[in-house]
Design a protein around this motif. Structure first.
Motif, PDB file in Angstrom:
ATOM      1  N   THR A   1       0.809  -1.220   0.000  1.00 44.46           N
ATOM      2  CA  THR A   1       0.000   0.000   0.000  1.00 44.46           C
ATOM      3  C   THR A   1       0.846   1.277   0.000  1.00 44.46           C
ATOM      4  O   THR A   1       0.464   2.277  -0.614  1.00 44.46           O
ATOM      5  CB  THR A   1      -0.937   0.028   1.220  1.00 44.46           C
ATOM      6  N   MET A   2       1.998   1.248   0.671  1.00 41.15           N
ATOM      7  CA  MET A   2       2.775   2.485   0.821  1.00 41.15           C
ATOM      8  C   MET A   2       3.358   3.036  -0.485  1.00 41.15           C
ATOM      9  O   MET A   2       3.199   4.236  -0.761  1.00 41.15           O
ATOM     10  CB  MET A   2       3.900   2.299   1.844  1.00 41.15           C
ATOM     11  N   PRO A   3       4.036   2.230  -1.311  1.00 41.78           N
ATOM     12  CA  PRO A   3       4.703   2.811  -2.493  1.00 41.78           C
ATOM     13  C   PRO A   3       3.785   3.624  -3.400  1.00 41.78           C
ATOM     14  O   PRO A   3       4.108   4.794  -3.712  1.00 41.78           O
ATOM     15  CB  PRO A   3       5.289   1.577  -3.196  1.00 41.78           C
ATOM     16  N   PRO A   4       2.634   3.093  -3.867  1.00 42.47           N
ATOM     17  CA  PRO A   4       1.803   3.913  -4.757  1.00 42.47           C
ATOM     18  C   PRO A   4       1.206   5.133  -4.064  1.00 42.47           C
ATOM     19  O   PRO A   4       1.055   6.192  -4.680  1.00 42.47           O
ATOM     20  CB  PRO A   4       0.705   2.941  -5.220  1.00 42.47           C
ATOM     21  N   LEU A   5       0.875   5.011  -2.772  1.00 45.74           N
ATOM     22  CA  LEU A   5       0.284   6.144  -2.067  1.00 45.74           C
ATOM     23  C   LEU A   5       1.320   7.224  -1.779  1.00 45.74           C
ATOM     24  O   LEU A   5       1.009   8.420  -1.813  1.00 45.74           O
ATOM     25  CB  LEU A   5      -0.368   5.666  -0.763  1.00 45.74           C
ATOM     26  N   VAL A   6       2.555   6.828  -1.491  1.00 45.78           N
ATOM     27  CA  VAL A   6       3.627   7.806  -1.322  1.00 45.78           C
ATOM     28  C   VAL A   6       3.808   8.606  -2.616  1.00 45.78           C
ATOM     29  O   VAL A   6       3.936   9.834  -2.599  1.00 45.78           O
ATOM     30  CB  VAL A   6       4.951   7.116  -0.927  1.00 45.78           C
ATOM     31  N   ALA A   7       3.807   7.908  -3.748  1.00 46.54           N
ATOM     32  CA  ALA A   7       3.937   8.586  -5.039  1.00 46.54           C
ATOM     33  C   ALA A   7       2.771   9.552  -5.271  1.00 46.54           C
ATOM     34  O   ALA A   7       2.966  10.684  -5.745  1.00 46.54           O
ATOM     35  CB  ALA A   7       4.001   7.552  -6.163  1.00 46.54           C
ATOM     36  N   PHE A   8       1.557   9.119  -4.913  1.00 45.76           N
ATOM     37  CA  PHE A   8       0.372   9.964  -5.108  1.00 45.76           C
ATOM     38  C   PHE A   8       0.453  11.237  -4.272  1.00 45.76           C
ATOM     39  O   PHE A   8       0.243  12.350  -4.777  1.00 45.76           O
ATOM     40  CB  PHE A   8      -0.888   9.181  -4.737  1.00 45.76           C
ATOM     41  N   PHE A   9       0.766  11.108  -2.992  1.00 46.05           N
ATOM     42  CA  PHE A   9       0.793  12.281  -2.119  1.00 46.05           C
ATOM     43  C   PHE A   9       1.970  13.201  -2.433  1.00 46.05           C
ATOM     44  O   PHE A   9       1.873  14.420  -2.252  1.00 46.05           O
ATOM     45  CB  PHE A   9       0.810  11.848  -0.657  1.00 46.05           C
TER      46      PHE A   9
ATOM     47  N   ALA B   1       7.878   4.841  13.179  1.00 43.03           N
ATOM     48  CA  ALA B   1       8.579   6.059  12.761  1.00 43.03           C
ATOM     49  C   ALA B   1       9.871   5.747  12.023  1.00 43.03           C
ATOM     50  O   ALA B   1      10.275   6.490  11.115  1.00 43.03           O
ATOM     51  CB  ALA B   1       8.860   6.935  13.985  1.00 43.03           C
ATOM     52  N   THR B   2      10.522   4.646  12.390  1.00 42.53           N
ATOM     53  CA  THR B   2      11.770   4.283  11.704  1.00 42.53           C
ATOM     54  C   THR B   2      11.511   3.990  10.232  1.00 42.53           C
ATOM     55  O   THR B   2      12.308   4.361   9.363  1.00 42.53           O
ATOM     56  CB  THR B   2      12.409   3.056  12.371  1.00 42.53           C
ATOM     57  N   LEU B   3      10.395   3.329   9.941  1.00 47.81           N
ATOM     58  CA  LEU B   3      10.034   3.076   8.547  1.00 47.81           C
ATOM     59  C   LEU B   3       9.759   4.383   7.817  1.00 47.81           C
ATOM     60  O   LEU B   3      10.165   4.563   6.669  1.00 47.81           O
ATOM     61  CB  LEU B   3       8.812   2.153   8.480  1.00 47.81           C
ATOM     62  N   GLY B   4       9.074   5.316   8.493  1.00 48.64           N
ATOM     63  CA  GLY B   4       8.812   6.612   7.873  1.00 48.64           C
ATOM     64  C   GLY B   4      10.086   7.354   7.532  1.00 48.64           C
ATOM     65  O   GLY B   4      10.205   7.938   6.453  1.00 48.64           O
ATOM     66  N   ILE B   5      11.056   7.325   8.451  1.00 54.32           N
ATOM     67  CA  ILE B   5      12.346   7.966   8.200  1.00 54.32           C
ATOM     68  C   ILE B   5      13.049   7.298   7.017  1.00 54.32           C
ATOM     69  O   ILE B   5      13.627   7.969   6.152  1.00 54.32           O
ATOM     70  CB  ILE B   5      13.229   7.898   9.465  1.00 54.32           C
ATOM     71  N   THR B   6      12.987   5.968   6.974  1.00 51.37           N
ATOM     72  CA  THR B   6      13.651   5.217   5.908  1.00 51.37           C
ATOM     73  C   THR B   6      13.027   5.485   4.546  1.00 51.37           C
ATOM     74  O   THR B   6      13.736   5.732   3.563  1.00 51.37           O
ATOM     75  CB  THR B   6      13.603   3.709   6.205  1.00 51.37           C
ATOM     76  N   VAL B   7      11.694   5.446   4.479  1.00 50.25           N
ATOM     77  CA  VAL B   7      11.014   5.705   3.202  1.00 50.25           C
ATOM     78  C   VAL B   7      11.282   7.130   2.742  1.00 50.25           C
ATOM     79  O   VAL B   7      11.494   7.377   1.543  1.00 50.25           O
ATOM     80  CB  VAL B   7       9.492   5.446   3.334  1.00 50.25           C
ATOM     81  N   GLY B   8      11.314   8.072   3.679  1.00 48.19           N
ATOM     82  CA  GLY B   8      11.648   9.447   3.314  1.00 48.19           C
ATOM     83  C   GLY B   8      13.013   9.548   2.658  1.00 48.19           C
ATOM     84  O   GLY B   8      13.204  10.288   1.691  1.00 48.19           O
ATOM     85  N   SER B   9      13.977   8.781   3.164  1.00 46.75           N
ATOM     86  CA  SER B   9      15.322   8.802   2.572  1.00 46.75           C
ATOM     87  C   SER B   9      15.358   8.073   1.230  1.00 46.75           C
ATOM     88  O   SER B   9      16.132   8.429   0.346  1.00 46.75           O
ATOM     89  CB  SER B   9      16.333   8.181   3.534  1.00 46.75           C
ATOM     90  N   LEU B  10      14.502   7.059   1.068  1.00 48.53           N
ATOM     91  CA  LEU B  10      14.496   6.292  -0.181  1.00 48.53           C
ATOM     92  C   LEU B  10      13.949   7.087  -1.361  1.00 48.53           C
ATOM     93  O   LEU B  10      14.361   6.872  -2.498  1.00 48.53           O
ATOM     94  CB  LEU B  10      13.669   5.014  -0.004  1.00 48.53           C
TER      95      LEU B  10
ATOM     96  N   LEU C   1      19.762  12.861   5.698  1.00 49.97           N
ATOM     97  CA  LEU C   1      18.346  12.563   5.864  1.00 49.97           C
ATOM     98  C   LEU C   1      17.528  13.752   5.368  1.00 49.97           C
ATOM     99  O   LEU C   1      17.773  14.890   5.784  1.00 49.97           O
ATOM    100  CB  LEU C   1      18.038  12.269   7.332  1.00 49.97           C
ATOM    101  N   PRO C   2      16.563  13.554   4.497  1.00 53.67           N
ATOM    102  CA  PRO C   2      15.836  14.651   3.872  1.00 53.67           C
ATOM    103  C   PRO C   2      14.693  15.167   4.747  1.00 53.67           C
ATOM    104  O   PRO C   2      14.323  14.535   5.743  1.00 53.67           O
ATOM    105  CB  PRO C   2      15.280  13.998   2.600  1.00 53.67           C
ATOM    106  N   PRO C   3      14.117  16.311   4.385  1.00 52.57           N
ATOM    107  CA  PRO C   3      12.959  16.840   5.115  1.00 52.57           C
ATOM    108  C   PRO C   3      11.785  15.859   5.151  1.00 52.57           C
ATOM    109  O   PRO C   3      10.980  15.909   6.084  1.00 52.57           O
ATOM    110  CB  PRO C   3      12.596  18.104   4.322  1.00 52.57           C
ATOM    111  N   PHE C   4      11.693  14.984   4.138  1.00 52.88           N
ATOM    112  CA  PHE C   4      10.609  13.992   4.122  1.00 52.88           C
ATOM    113  C   PHE C   4      10.637  13.112   5.379  1.00 52.88           C
ATOM    114  O   PHE C   4       9.624  12.554   5.773  1.00 52.88           O
ATOM    115  CB  PHE C   4      10.728  13.079   2.894  1.00 52.88           C
ATOM    116  N   SER C   5      11.803  12.978   5.977  1.00 49.48           N
ATOM    117  CA  SER C   5      11.957  12.113   7.148  1.00 49.48           C
ATOM    118  C   SER C   5      11.685  12.838   8.463  1.00 49.48           C
ATOM    119  O   SER C   5      11.524  12.180   9.498  1.00 49.48           O
ATOM    120  CB  SER C   5      13.382  11.539   7.190  1.00 49.48           C
ATOM    121  N   LEU C   6      11.648  14.156   8.425  1.00 47.62           N
ATOM    122  CA  LEU C   6      11.558  14.923   9.668  1.00 47.62           C
ATOM    123  C   LEU C   6      10.268  14.676  10.455  1.00 47.62           C
ATOM    124  O   LEU C   6      10.339  14.479  11.682  1.00 47.62           O
ATOM    125  CB  LEU C   6      11.724  16.413   9.369  1.00 47.62           C
TER     126      LEU C   6
END
Length: 287
Positions: free
Chosen positions: A111-119, A240-249, A257-262
């Motif tokens: 669920t995360m990959p396509p929704l991350v792209a959408f948002f 939250a660790t997954l959120g930080i990781t996906v933000g960096s990916l 670490l990018p702002p997406f991870s903040l």
């Protein structure tokens, strides 16, 4: 910082997910059939309610685009491993909590990959980073789903060893989580300070709203107090660790670490400040 992004962060997440797998049994997955109503409400709350509330908050608070995307990434994450510990302390339904954490963690890979792209496209438009949905899905599988499955298999076929190493792995996972959160804040400190006035209130409001909605859904659908407590905590505590990781990916530049991870880094702290009083209240209510 390069080693933090490319080596330590994925490794930390893999250890955290492995610790989750060690605590799962085949019976936890079978429990979906035994408690379909409670599981369905909990899954709906995590997969639908959290992103919807996060979207409203990101819009209402007028978060800068990159932070808004980061908030949505956080909202798409499954429950954190510590939700099980907090549910136990609150005298909630621990079995339901474990089942939700385990299964939603696996579902999030899809669920995360396509929704991350959408948002990302929604909030950033032409400035959005290109999100390779397939690559992101494969990366998430390798650092989240695969360690969970390995942990489950170790618990299934070498239960004695699993029980022996589980306390150590849980402590290691907690230490790694703290290091990742501190690293995310340190790498984005100036951005954090500049947006503190809007980011901190938005995350605390998200905390409070998710706890209230999770508990409210349990009551509306006539679940018991223990099940309602578990759903509230599962709705509130995010990985939250997954959120930080996906933000960096998804960031184009991986040297920091990018702002997406903040938002995930900050939420990794605020969620406990808000949830622990709730846990103590529920513990006293059901004591």
């Amino acid at each position: 910082m390069d080693s933090l992004i490319t080596v330590f962060l994925p490794l930390a997440l893999a250890v955290i997910m492995f610790s989750l797998g060690l605590g799962l049994t085949v019976a936890d997955f079978a429990r979906v059939a035994a408690q379909p109503k409670a599981f369905g409400i909990g899954a709906f709350s995590q997969l639908v309610t959290i992103p919807a509330v996060a979207f409203l908050i990101a819009t209402a608070f007028g978060l800068p685009p990159e932070l808004a995307v980061g908030l949505m990434i956080l909202s798409l994450c499954p429950g954190g491993v510590t939700s099980n510990i907090l549910t136990k302390l609150a005298r909630g339904d621990l079995a339901l909590s474990i089942t939700l954490t385990g299964i939603i963690s696996l579902v999030a890979v899809f669920t995360m990959p396509p929704l991350v792209a959408f948002f990302a496209r929604h909030f950033m438009g032409l400035d959005a980073p290109p999100v390779d949905v397939t690559r992101l899905g494969i990366s998430m599988f390798l650092i989240t789903a695969a360690p969970v499955v390995i942990g489950v298999l170790v618990r299934r076929f070498a239960e004695g060893m699993a029980l022996a190493i589980e306390p150590f792995v849980e402590k290691l996972a907690l230490v790694l989580f703290v290091i990742v959160v501190v690293g995310a804040l340190a790498a984005n400190w100036s951005l954090f300070v500049a947006n503190l006035a809007v980011l901190a209130p938005s995350l605390i409001v998200l905390n409070l709203a998710l706890l209230a909605i999770g508990l409210g859904l349990g009551r509306v659908f006539a679940l018991g107090p223990a099940q309602s407590t578990a759903i509230a905590i599962e709705t509130d505590i995010q990985n939250a660790t997954l959120g930080i990781t996906v933000g960096s990916l998804i960031a184009e530049q991986a040297s920091a670490l990018p702002p997406f991870s903040l938002p995930s880094g900050v939420y990794g702290i605020t969620m406990y400040l808000v949830t622990i009083p709730f846990v103590l209240w529920r513990r006293r209510m059901m004591g």
